[in-house]
Design a protein around this motif. Structure first.
Motif, short mmCIF file in Angstrom:
data_model
loop_
_atom_site.label_atom_id
_atom_site.label_comp_id
_atom_site.label_asym_id
_atom_site.label_seq_id
_atom_site.Cartn_x
_atom_site.Cartn_y
_atom_site.Cartn_z
N GLU A 156 0.81 -1.21 0.00
CA GLU A 156 0.00 0.00 0.00
C GLU A 156 0.84 1.25 0.00
OE1 GLU A 156 -2.55 -0.40 3.36
OE2 GLU A 156 -3.69 -2.09 2.50
N HIS A 157 2.04 1.17 0.53
CA HIS A 157 2.93 2.32 0.51
C HIS A 157 4.37 1.90 0.80
CE1 HIS A 157 0.99 2.10 4.53
NE2 HIS A 157 2.22 2.24 4.95
N VAL A 158 5.28 2.84 0.53
CA VAL A 158 6.71 2.64 0.76
C VAL A 158 7.18 3.69 1.76
CG1 VAL A 158 9.01 2.72 -0.28
CG2 VAL A 158 7.09 1.74 -1.57
N THR A 176 6.40 7.37 -6.39
CA THR A 176 4.99 7.76 -6.47
C THR A 176 4.58 8.08 -7.90
OG1 THR A 176 5.07 8.62 -4.21
CG2 THR A 176 3.27 9.38 -5.61
N ALA A 177 5.42 8.84 -8.61
CA ALA A 177 5.07 9.28 -9.96
C ALA A 177 5.11 8.15 -10.97
CB ALA A 177 5.99 10.42 -10.38
N GLU A 178 6.14 7.32 -10.91
CA GLU A 178 6.35 6.33 -11.96
C GLU A 178 5.73 4.97 -11.65
OE1 GLU A 178 10.45 6.08 -13.05
OE2 GLU A 178 10.66 8.24 -13.33
N LEU A 179 5.63 4.63 -10.37
CA LEU A 179 5.12 3.31 -10.00
C LEU A 179 3.75 3.36 -9.34
CD1 LEU A 179 8.46 1.77 -8.66
CD2 LEU A 179 7.48 1.61 -10.96
N GLY A 180 3.26 4.58 -9.07
CA GLY A 180 1.91 4.74 -8.55
C GLY A 180 1.72 4.28 -7.12
N LEU A 181 2.80 4.25 -6.35
CA LEU A 181 2.73 3.80 -4.95
C LEU A 181 3.13 4.95 -4.03
CD1 LEU A 181 2.15 1.12 -3.40
CD2 LEU A 181 4.62 0.76 -3.38
N PRO A 182 2.28 5.33 -3.09
CA PRO A 182 2.66 6.42 -2.18
C PRO A 182 3.95 6.08 -1.44
CG PRO A 182 0.33 5.89 -1.95
CD PRO A 182 0.93 4.82 -2.81
N ALA A 183 4.88 7.02 -1.42
CA ALA A 183 6.17 6.82 -0.77
C ALA A 183 6.49 8.01 0.11
CB ALA A 183 7.27 6.61 -1.81
N LYS A 184 7.04 7.72 1.29
CA LYS A 184 7.31 8.77 2.28
C LYS A 184 8.70 8.59 2.86
CE LYS A 184 5.47 10.69 6.62
NZ LYS A 184 4.44 10.52 7.66
N VAL A 185 9.41 9.69 3.02
CA VAL A 185 10.73 9.67 3.65
C VAL A 185 10.57 9.80 5.16
CG1 VAL A 185 12.98 10.80 3.82
CG2 VAL A 185 11.81 10.67 1.60
N LEU A 186 11.20 8.91 5.92
CA LEU A 186 11.18 8.97 7.38
C LEU A 186 12.53 9.45 7.90
CD1 LEU A 186 9.19 5.72 8.27
CD2 LEU A 186 8.34 8.01 7.71
#
Length: 331
Positions: A156-158, A176-186
């Motif tokens: 669901e997300h990275v 997010t842009a190329e693979l369509g998966l929400p990604a967040k930096v921690l």
């Protein structure tokens, strides 16, 4: 004639071949378990007074009818000069005639087959309900891993962390842009580790970045990034000892993997604790995950048989599409 494949040609051939590389790598590991392939531990060569190491990663495969060797140069001093720390070239010869079949640049091949091996292990070992993918490291290998791990998985997300914040933000935006998966930096590796169902460590670290105290039952960890040197590791001893360990190849791990060699030297681990190979799990000879509570670890050192499998695929694709340069080396 010998086929020469440059990095740009290999990149083009692999653009739509993620699933094919994974299948080739999985088959190679099953062939190893079934004694249809040969994979010696690679010798390491170091020049006196130099920090670099050269590894000859050899393999031979009956089903692929190839013998291959990748010469990997691991040169830490290159970093200060703005050059790649690792460079490699793959030479493949026909297993029947000994004729030189192909010469391939190793960079894109290695990155793609490494991510494919992680995908194979993750599908075999991770819980099927894993939804959060964690990345410690934000370089090109990290993006390759997300791309390889997504198919047939309900992530669901990275969440991710990298030593360079701007680079980490760029990677999150690209995912997010190329693979369509929400990604967040921690903020740090601990936050990523504690949030992830599947964790991939993808840094050339010498000192551990992930501690065993941060891990939870049921997680799956892929330790991928540390160079094949016995004094480099990304996980501390507790993380390794707590895990059910699967290696790509025991002989290589026993010779080159700081992930297991350091705990072994400390007396915290025995050799039997890391004899379980990926091919044995895939073939059903050994159990991988035994319960939802298992903490599983794929210790990926990287082996020449994976390079051979990727080379076989690339040679076949290049011949089909009429790509690459043919040279008569004996001319």
């Amino acid at each position: 004639m010998t086929l020469i494949l440059t990095r740009s040609t290999i990149r083009a051939l692999l653009a739509d071949a993620v699933a094919d590389v994974e299948a080739a790598v999985a088959r190679a590991h099953r062939d190893l378990a079934d004694s249809r392939a040969v994979l010696p531990a690679p010798p390491a060569m170091a020049l006196p007074g130099a920090s670099g190491t050269f590894l000859a990663m050899a393999a031979a495969s009956g089903p692929d009818r190839l013998a291959a060797v990748k010469l990997l140069a691991d040169l830490p001093d290159n970093r200060a000069a703005g050059l790649p720390v690792q460079r490699s070239t793959v030479l493949a010869v026909d297993a029947d005639s000994g004729a030189c079949v192909a010469l391939l640049d190793g960079a894109e091949l290695t990155r793609t087959r490494t991510a494919a091996a992680t995908a194979v292990a993750t599908r075999a070992l991770a819980r099927t309900d894993a939804t959060t993918l964690g990345l410690v490291g934000a370089g090109p290998l990290a993006y390759a891993h997300v791309r390889a791990l997504l198919p047939a998985r309900a992530y669901e997300h990275v969440v991710l962390w990298g030593r360079t914040p701007a680079r980490a933000q760029d990677l999150a935006a690209r995912i997010t842009a190329e693979l369509g998966l929400p990604a967040k930096v921690l903020d740090n590796p601990r936050a990523v580790t504690e949030a992830a169902d599947v964790l991939c460590t993808l840094t050339p670290s010498r000192e551990p970045l992930v501690e065993g105290a941060w891990l939870a039952p049921g997680q799956h960890v892929n330790a991928v990034g540390a160079p094949p040197r016995p004094d480099h590791r990304e996980l501390d001893t507790e993380a390794v000892v707590r895990s059910r360990i699967v290696v790509d190849a025991y002989d290589t791990a026993r010779a080159k993997s700081g992930e297991v060699l350091i705990p072994l030297a400390e007396g915290a681990l025995t050799e039997d604790d890391f004899r379980r190979e990926l091919g044995d799990v895939l073939s059903g000879r050994a159990e991988g995950r035994t319960s939802a509570a298992d903490l599983t670890l794929f210790n990926s050192v990287g082996v020449g048989l994976q390079d051979l499998a990727a080379a076989r695929l690339l040679i076949d694709l290049a011949e089909e599409r009429g790509l690459g340069l043919h040279v008569d080396l004996a001319g």
